[in-house]
Motif scaffolding. Sequence first.
Motif, short mmCIF file in Angstrom:
data_model
loop_
_atom_site.label_atom_id
_atom_site.label_comp_id
_atom_site.label_asym_id
_atom_site.label_seq_id
_atom_site.Cartn_x
_atom_site.Cartn_y
_atom_site.Cartn_z
N LYS A 167 0.84 -1.20 0.00
CA LYS A 167 0.00 0.00 0.00
C LYS A 167 0.88 1.24 0.00
O LYS A 167 0.67 2.16 -0.79
N LYS A 168 1.87 1.28 0.90
CA LYS A 168 2.80 2.41 0.89
C LYS A 168 4.07 2.08 1.67
O LYS A 168 4.08 1.18 2.53
N MET A 224 11.11 6.10 -4.54
CA MET A 224 10.26 5.99 -5.72
C MET A 224 10.98 5.22 -6.83
O MET A 224 10.39 4.36 -7.50
N PRO A 230 4.87 5.19 -7.19
CA PRO A 230 4.57 6.62 -7.35
C PRO A 230 4.74 7.37 -6.03
O PRO A 230 4.74 6.77 -4.94
N LEU A 231 4.86 8.68 -6.14
CA LEU A 231 5.06 9.54 -4.97
C LEU A 231 3.99 9.32 -3.91
O LEU A 231 4.28 9.33 -2.71
N GLU A 232 2.75 9.08 -4.34
CA GLU A 232 1.63 8.93 -3.40
C GLU A 232 1.79 7.72 -2.49
O GLU A 232 1.13 7.63 -1.46
N GLN A 233 2.65 6.79 -2.87
CA GLN A 233 2.85 5.59 -2.07
C GLN A 233 4.12 5.64 -1.22
O GLN A 233 4.56 4.62 -0.70
N ASP A 235 5.60 7.72 2.08
CA ASP A 235 5.22 8.65 3.15
C ASP A 235 6.39 8.82 4.12
O ASP A 235 7.36 8.04 4.10
N LYS A 307 8.71 19.52 1.63
CA LYS A 307 7.62 19.75 0.67
C LYS A 307 8.18 20.09 -0.71
O LYS A 307 7.67 19.62 -1.74
N ARG A 310 9.21 16.96 -2.46
CA ARG A 310 8.04 16.22 -2.95
C ARG A 310 7.45 16.91 -4.19
O ARG A 310 7.02 16.24 -5.13
N ASP A 311 7.43 18.22 -4.18
CA ASP A 311 6.92 18.96 -5.35
C ASP A 311 7.80 18.68 -6.58
O ASP A 311 7.28 18.50 -7.69
N ALA A 314 7.08 15.25 -7.90
CA ALA A 314 5.82 15.23 -8.66
C ALA A 314 6.01 15.84 -10.05
O ALA A 314 5.42 15.37 -11.03
#
Length: 383
Positions: A167-168, A224, A230-233, A235, A307, A310-311, A314
């Motif tokens: 999941k992550k 990643m 992907p970045l969303e996975q 944390d 942040k 992460r930007d 993305a």
Amino acid sequence: MVKCVSILGSTGSIGRQSLDVISRLDVKVAALTAGTNVQRMAEQCRVFHPDLAVMATQESAEELKRIIADTGIRVAYGEEGLIEAATMEDADCVITAVVGMLGLKPTLAAIRAGKRIGLANKETLVCAGELVMAEAGKYHAEIIPVDSEHSAIFQCLMGIRNKKEIKKLILTCSGGPFYGMSKEALENVTRADALRHPNWKMGEKITIDCATLMNKGLEVIEAMHLYSLPLEQVDVVIHRQSIVHSLVECVDGAVMAQMGTPDMRLPIQLALTYPERTQCPVDALDLTACGALTFGKPDMDAFPCLKLARDCAAKGGNACAVMNGANEAAVALYLQDKIGFYDIYRLVLGAVQAVPFVAEPSLDEILAADSSARRYVREKMSV
């Protein structure tokens, strides 16, 4: 288990700990490389007897050659020397412990030579992750992470049969020396303050990155690429005790964690002995003595570098290379007491906004983005 290793960056923190691990294993040393610390390199050469020793500059190489003239060890210097060390025929593993973009070309050379990579140079994947992983697949080169967090993920994934079960990934972060401080208080923190990491003894650059939380941003990008997620996975959680080194959450809700005392020799040794495990000099974790374990969310307002990373992840393209190059240049200035703590973030953000974006960069374009970012920082600060 590997039989012979080259260490890129042997006089630094990871390099020295790698040699400590090697001294306890039946592993030979093919090559050692360093910056300009001639005395320490000379000492390492006399203990480990590599075939090749590489220094950053011709001057330091000539000095080393004089000091170890009686050993028969060949001495080289510069990028060519680094690449030769990374591709030594006898070496079946290369530990990349150099700091920054300097590690990219020799890591690619080692991959193309089919070596196992003990990866401690996260900038290689941050700046050119897609290219590096594609080359690793093409040349069947293993990449085994040495960073404690990525080694933890690597170990947790040994218990997962299928990537679809993930999941992550959850990277833990100590929070550095300034955890809990406000933005106003952080404006005036000093170099000496930033170098007081609560749990780990590391080189200066990575210690500053830990203080700004940029290091965790770099690790998000690295994860990643290493695990093709992907970045969303990916944390990040704050874990002040540095006992849980990272975790993997599965789709069924199970969470796997790798725990241990905060000592880099364990992930270094695993990179050398995998898929085997052997006795390690690291003290085993005593659960009855380690105290309470706490977890929390990172404050990305007080620590905006996380942040920003992460930007950039993305955005993709050359954005991460720009960010990394600007960060290296800005941290170097901070370590010279030429800029303030938040100037690091401001300069990196400015470079990301100023350097032209390239969506699908070649290696040359990645290197050009890095150079442009560093030039931006120098010109902005007139140094």
